[in-house]
Motif scaffolding. Sequence first.
Motif, PDB file in Angstrom:
ATOM      1  N   LYS A  65       0.831  -1.209   0.000  1.00 34.36           N
ATOM      2  CA  LYS A  65       0.000   0.000   0.000  1.00 34.36           C
ATOM      3  C   LYS A  65       0.863   1.256   0.000  1.00 34.36           C
ATOM      4  O   LYS A  65       0.544   2.235  -0.678  1.00 34.36           O
ATOM      5  CB  LYS A  65      -0.944  -0.007   1.197  1.00 34.36           C
ATOM      6  CG  LYS A  65      -2.051  -1.033   1.038  1.00 34.36           C
ATOM      7  CD  LYS A  65      -2.972  -1.072   2.229  1.00 34.36           C
ATOM      8  CE  LYS A  65      -4.035  -2.150   1.997  1.00 34.36           C
ATOM      9  NZ  LYS A  65      -5.083  -2.124   2.989  1.00 34.36           N
ATOM     10  N   LEU A  66       1.956   1.225   0.765  1.00 28.64           N
ATOM     11  CA  LEU A  66       2.872   2.369   0.758  1.00 28.64           C
ATOM     12  C   LEU A  66       3.503   2.529  -0.625  1.00 28.64           C
ATOM     13  O   LEU A  66       3.671   3.647  -1.113  1.00 28.64           O
ATOM     14  CB  LEU A  66       3.955   2.193   1.819  1.00 28.64           C
ATOM     15  CG  LEU A  66       3.522   2.402   3.259  1.00 28.64           C
ATOM     16  CD1 LEU A  66       4.575   1.873   4.224  1.00 28.64           C
ATOM     17  CD2 LEU A  66       3.230   3.866   3.538  1.00 28.64           C
ATOM     18  N   GLY A  67       3.828   1.417  -1.260  1.00 24.24           N
ATOM     19  CA  GLY A  67       4.453   1.466  -2.584  1.00 24.24           C
ATOM     20  C   GLY A  67       3.572   2.079  -3.650  1.00 24.24           C
ATOM     21  O   GLY A  67       4.074   2.536  -4.680  1.00 24.24           O
ATOM     22  N   MET A  68       2.275   2.100  -3.427  1.00 24.22           N
ATOM     23  CA  MET A  68       1.350   2.686  -4.400  1.00 24.22           C
ATOM     24  C   MET A  68       1.174   4.200  -4.216  1.00 24.22           C
ATOM     25  O   MET A  68       0.530   4.846  -5.043  1.00 24.22           O
ATOM     26  CB  MET A  68      -0.009   1.998  -4.310  1.00 24.22           C
ATOM     27  CG  MET A  68       0.025   0.568  -4.809  1.00 24.22           C
ATOM     28  SD  MET A  68      -1.612  -0.183  -4.915  1.00 24.22           S
ATOM     29  CE  MET A  68      -1.900  -0.593  -3.205  1.00 24.22           C
ATOM     30  N   VAL A  69       1.745   4.739  -3.142  1.00 25.18           N
ATOM     31  CA  VAL A  69       1.619   6.180  -2.893  1.00 25.18           C
ATOM     32  C   VAL A  69       2.587   6.927  -3.801  1.00 25.18           C
ATOM     33  O   VAL A  69       3.795   6.677  -3.789  1.00 25.18           O
ATOM     34  CB  VAL A  69       1.898   6.515  -1.405  1.00 25.18           C
ATOM     35  CG1 VAL A  69       1.852   8.020  -1.184  1.00 25.18           C
ATOM     36  CG2 VAL A  69       0.908   5.797  -0.502  1.00 25.18           C
ATOM     37  N   LYS A  70       2.047   7.852  -4.580  1.00 25.47           N
ATOM     38  CA  LYS A  70       2.868   8.657  -5.488  1.00 25.47           C
ATOM     39  C   LYS A  70       3.760   9.596  -4.678  1.00 25.47           C
ATOM     40  O   LYS A  70       3.314  10.222  -3.724  1.00 25.47           O
ATOM     41  CB  LYS A  70       1.950   9.468  -6.410  1.00 25.47           C
ATOM     42  CG  LYS A  70       2.681  10.253  -7.472  1.00 25.47           C
ATOM     43  CD  LYS A  70       1.682  11.016  -8.331  1.00 25.47           C
ATOM     44  CE  LYS A  70       2.299  11.793  -9.439  1.00 25.47           C
ATOM     45  NZ  LYS A  70       3.295  12.755  -9.094  1.00 25.47           N
ATOM     46  N   GLY A  71       5.017   9.652  -5.060  1.00 19.63           N
ATOM     47  CA  GLY A  71       5.936  10.599  -4.427  1.00 19.63           C
ATOM     48  C   GLY A  71       6.805  10.013  -3.326  1.00 19.63           C
ATOM     49  O   GLY A  71       7.537  10.743  -2.676  1.00 19.63           O
ATOM     50  N   ILE A  72       6.721   8.685  -3.118  1.00 16.28           N
ATOM     51  CA  ILE A  72       7.596   8.061  -2.126  1.00 16.28           C
ATOM     52  C   ILE A  72       8.229   6.803  -2.717  1.00 16.28           C
ATOM     53  O   ILE A  72       7.746   6.241  -3.697  1.00 16.28           O
ATOM     54  CB  ILE A  72       6.863   7.694  -0.816  1.00 16.28           C
ATOM     55  CG1 ILE A  72       5.880   6.543  -1.024  1.00 16.28           C
ATOM     56  CG2 ILE A  72       6.174   8.896  -0.216  1.00 16.28           C
ATOM     57  CD1 ILE A  72       5.356   5.960   0.264  1.00 16.28           C
ATOM     58  N   SER A  73       9.333   6.394  -2.107  1.00 12.30           N
ATOM     59  CA  SER A  73       9.988   5.122  -2.424  1.00 12.30           C
ATOM     60  C   SER A  73       9.974   4.288  -1.157  1.00 12.30           C
ATOM     61  O   SER A  73      10.179   4.818  -0.058  1.00 12.30           O
ATOM     62  CB  SER A  73      11.431   5.355  -2.870  1.00 12.30           C
ATOM     63  OG  SER A  73      11.469   6.154  -4.020  1.00 12.30           O
ATOM     64  N   VAL A  74       9.744   2.988  -1.302  1.00 14.46           N
ATOM     65  CA  VAL A  74       9.610   2.098  -0.143  1.00 14.46           C
ATOM     66  C   VAL A  74      10.397   0.816  -0.373  1.00 14.46           C
ATOM     67  O   VAL A  74      10.364   0.250  -1.464  1.00 14.46           O
ATOM     68  CB  VAL A  74       8.131   1.722   0.098  1.00 14.46           C
ATOM     69  CG1 VAL A  74       7.992   0.793   1.296  1.00 14.46           C
ATOM     70  CG2 VAL A  74       7.279   2.939   0.274  1.00 14.46           C
ATOM     71  N   LYS A  75      11.078   0.368   0.677  1.00 12.87           N
ATOM     72  CA  LYS A  75      11.725  -0.945   0.682  1.00 12.87           C
ATOM     73  C   LYS A  75      11.522  -1.540   2.060  1.00 12.87           C
ATOM     74  O   LYS A  75      11.501  -0.826   3.063  1.00 12.87           O
ATOM     75  CB  LYS A  75      13.228  -0.840   0.406  1.00 12.87           C
ATOM     76  CG  LYS A  75      13.578  -0.429  -0.993  1.00 12.87           C
ATOM     77  CD  LYS A  75      13.257  -1.518  -1.976  1.00 12.87           C
ATOM     78  CE  LYS A  75      13.639  -1.077  -3.380  1.00 12.87           C
ATOM     79  NZ  LYS A  75      13.219  -1.967  -4.399  1.00 12.87           N
ATOM     80  N   SER A  76      11.379  -2.854   2.109  1.00 12.16           N
ATOM     81  CA  SER A  76      11.245  -3.504   3.404  1.00 12.16           C
ATOM     82  C   SER A  76      12.186  -4.689   3.484  1.00 12.16           C
ATOM     83  O   SER A  76      12.531  -5.301   2.467  1.00 12.16           O
ATOM     84  CB  SER A  76       9.808  -3.940   3.668  1.00 12.16           C
ATOM     85  OG  SER A  76       9.414  -4.928   2.762  1.00 12.16           O
ATOM     86  N   VAL A  77      12.615  -4.989   4.700  1.00  7.96           N
ATOM     87  CA  VAL A  77      13.477  -6.140   4.952  1.00  7.96           C
ATOM     88  C   VAL A  77      12.959  -6.817   6.206  1.00  7.96           C
ATOM     89  O   VAL A  77      12.554  -6.157   7.158  1.00  7.96           O
ATOM     90  CB  VAL A  77      14.958  -5.717   5.081  1.00  7.96           C
ATOM     91  CG1 VAL A  77      15.167  -4.766   6.235  1.00  7.96           C
ATOM     92  CG2 VAL A  77      15.854  -6.927   5.193  1.00  7.96           C
TER      93      VAL A  77
END
Length: 82
Positions: A65-77
């Motif tokens: 859901k965060l990855g679909m927000v325009k204007g941000i980059s997201v990575k998880s580990v």
Amino acid sequence: METKIALIGIIVEESEAVEKVNELLHQFREYVVGRMGLPYRPKNVNIISVVVDAPETVISSLSGKLGMVKGISVKSVQAKTK
């Protein structure tokens, strides 16, 4: 249900995205262990680190859901241990 520890890294490049990011983090607040936000003014971005303890499906859902927000980059580990 078994949970895992995960770190979700968010780089906010457009300030308009902040409200949606905060809304999503609020929706998943029961899984959030902690969060830290750092403004990096030389590059005009904000960096947010979020630690969660949640089932893998919840971690994937929040990251997606965060990855679909325009204007941000997201990575998880995720931690290798449960």
